[in-house]
Design an enzyme around this catalytic site. Structure first.
Site, mmCIF file in Angstrom:
data_model
loop_
_atom_site.group_PDB
_atom_site.id
_atom_site.type_symbol
_atom_site.label_atom_id
_atom_site.label_comp_id
_atom_site.label_asym_id
_atom_site.label_seq_id
_atom_site.Cartn_x
_atom_site.Cartn_y
_atom_site.Cartn_z
ATOM 1 N N HIS A 1 -2.787 2.636 -6.086
ATOM 2 C CA HIS A 1 -3.428 1.541 -5.474
ATOM 3 C C HIS A 1 -3.436 0.268 -6.473
ATOM 4 C CE1 HIS A 1 -4.640 -0.544 -1.984
ATOM 5 N NE2 HIS A 1 -5.926 -0.945 -2.614
ATOM 6 N N ARG B 1 -0.798 -2.195 -6.674
ATOM 7 C CA ARG B 1 -1.024 -3.241 -5.800
ATOM 8 C C ARG B 1 -1.811 -4.563 -6.438
ATOM 9 N NH1 ARG B 1 -1.050 -4.766 -0.237
ATOM 10 N NH2 ARG B 1 -3.203 -5.180 0.550
ATOM 11 N N ARG C 1 0.759 -1.267 -0.123
ATOM 12 C CA ARG C 1 -0.097 0.046 0.176
ATOM 13 C C ARG C 1 0.762 1.434 0.013
ATOM 14 N NH1 ARG C 1 -2.066 -3.510 3.808
ATOM 15 N NH2 ARG C 1 -4.165 -4.130 3.506
ATOM 16 N N LYS D 1 -2.557 -3.000 7.688
ATOM 17 C CA LYS D 1 -3.936 -2.544 8.370
ATOM 18 C C LYS D 1 -3.937 -3.357 9.771
ATOM 19 C CE LYS D 1 -6.469 -1.021 4.565
ATOM 20 N NZ LYS D 1 -7.616 -1.060 3.919
ATOM 21 N N TYR E 1 -9.614 -11.147 -7.066
ATOM 22 C CA TYR E 1 -8.672 -11.263 -8.030
ATOM 23 C C TYR E 1 -8.885 -12.411 -9.278
ATOM 24 C CZ TYR E 1 -6.308 -7.677 -5.748
ATOM 25 O OH TYR E 1 -5.968 -6.586 -4.790
ATOM 26 N N HIS F 1 -4.082 -9.650 3.383
ATOM 27 C CA HIS F 1 -5.434 -9.703 3.487
ATOM 28 C C HIS F 1 -5.758 -10.384 4.575
ATOM 29 C CE1 HIS F 1 -6.003 -8.620 -0.987
ATOM 30 N NE2 HIS F 1 -6.075 -7.508 -0.062
#
Length: 304
Positions: free
Chosen positions: A250, A253, A159, A182, A285, A276
């Protein structure tokens, strides 16, 4: 005005999210906003202070009234679903401690919405963007900085906040980086030789002293480079190449993940590389790949 008891319960729940689940400050702020809005609505809707007893008596109709109110003020289905998820999580926690039945609130269904698929760049477009990004500044060291940052986004799937959060201690880049993403979740990310070289080229040209605890990527005056500056450089490059507005930092990524998947990468391995929390996020994806296949099919066999 929310009664102190309800406000205190909310604070305890949020503290628990931070301590047990590693929720970030941004997540805490978003959940607090969602819950305070819900509590304020219920207090006005029920016509009484929103104490624990009042919360325990909230039914499906009350929840639907709140959802209707939120949609009426323009909240999107996606945002409403997030708010409802926060409410349910809080109520589940509160019911366990106060001993009431939360079934009515927990049974309310979230509004349906179409998940937005990631918008990756094609491989040739990604390469063209890397070449073009380097041409956006006449200052050699700034051009090298921009290229190094974008190479980390595409080559490591970082990120933009993660790339710009690197300090001088990260140089020279190792073969793998430990990234805190995150929610404070850590992951190990392999660093390609091209990314290590791009950062080394930038460091060699940078006129500012890069202390171990100071930001690795610097602005023109020596402070930490702002993410807006990188977004602006990427925007300039994509406009020059005639790429869509979805070609953002982004998107690199997304491109990292999609190109790995197309090359035969394992979905769970890609999940780990991206950081994730849920495999379902990474599975988007696979939808990108299927959507692209259908586009090719439609071009070859156009509908009448």
């Amino acid at each position: 005005m929310i009664p102190p008891a309800a406000s205190d319960a909310l604070d305890r729940w949020l503290d628990g999210l931070s301590a047990l689940d590693g929720a970030s400050e941004n997540t805490r702020t978003a959940y607090r906003t969602d819950l305070l809005g819900w509590l304020a609505f219920m207090q006005q809707h029920l016509g009484q202070p929103i104490a624990v007893g009042a919360i325990a008596g909230i039914g499906v109709r009350d929840m639907r009234a709140w959802m209707s109110h939120e949609r009426g003020r323009g909240l999107s289905p996606r945002s409403l679903a997030r708010s409802l998820s926060a409410v349910k999580s809080f109520i589940r926690w509160l019911a366990e401690r106060e001993g009431f039945d939360p079934t009515a609130i927990l049974s309310v269904r979230a509004p349906k919405f179409h998940s937005k698929l990631p918008r990756p760049l094609a491989e040739d477009a990604a390469r063209a963007m890397l070449d073009r990004v380097e041409l956006q500044s006449q200052e050699g060291w700034i051009a090298a900085r921009d290229l190094a940052v974008v190479t980390l986004l595409y080559g490591c799937g970082l990120r933009i906040s993660e790339a710009l959060g690197l300090t001088g201690a990260a140089h020279p880049l190792p073969t793998s980086l430990r990234i805190r993403g995150k929610g404070g979740k850590e992951r190990l990310v392999p660093v390609l030789p091209v990314a290590r070289q791009a950062v080394a080229d930038y460091v060699a040209l940078c006129p500012h002293e890069l202390g171990a605890d100071a930001p690795l990527f610097r602005g023109a005056r020596g402070g930490a480079v702002n993410a807006r500056q990188i977004r602006k450089v990427v925007e300039q490059a994509r406009m020059q190449l005639g790429l869509p507005a979805t070609a953002t930092p982004h998107a690199f990524r997304h491109s990292f993940a999609t190109h790995l998947l197309n090359a035969g990468g394992d979905l769970r391995a890609i999940q780990e590389l991206l950081g994730h929390a849920s495999l379902s996020t990474t599975q988007a994806y696979t939808s990108v790949d299927a959507a692209r296949l259908m586009e090719v099919y439609d071009r070859a066999h156009p509908r009448a």
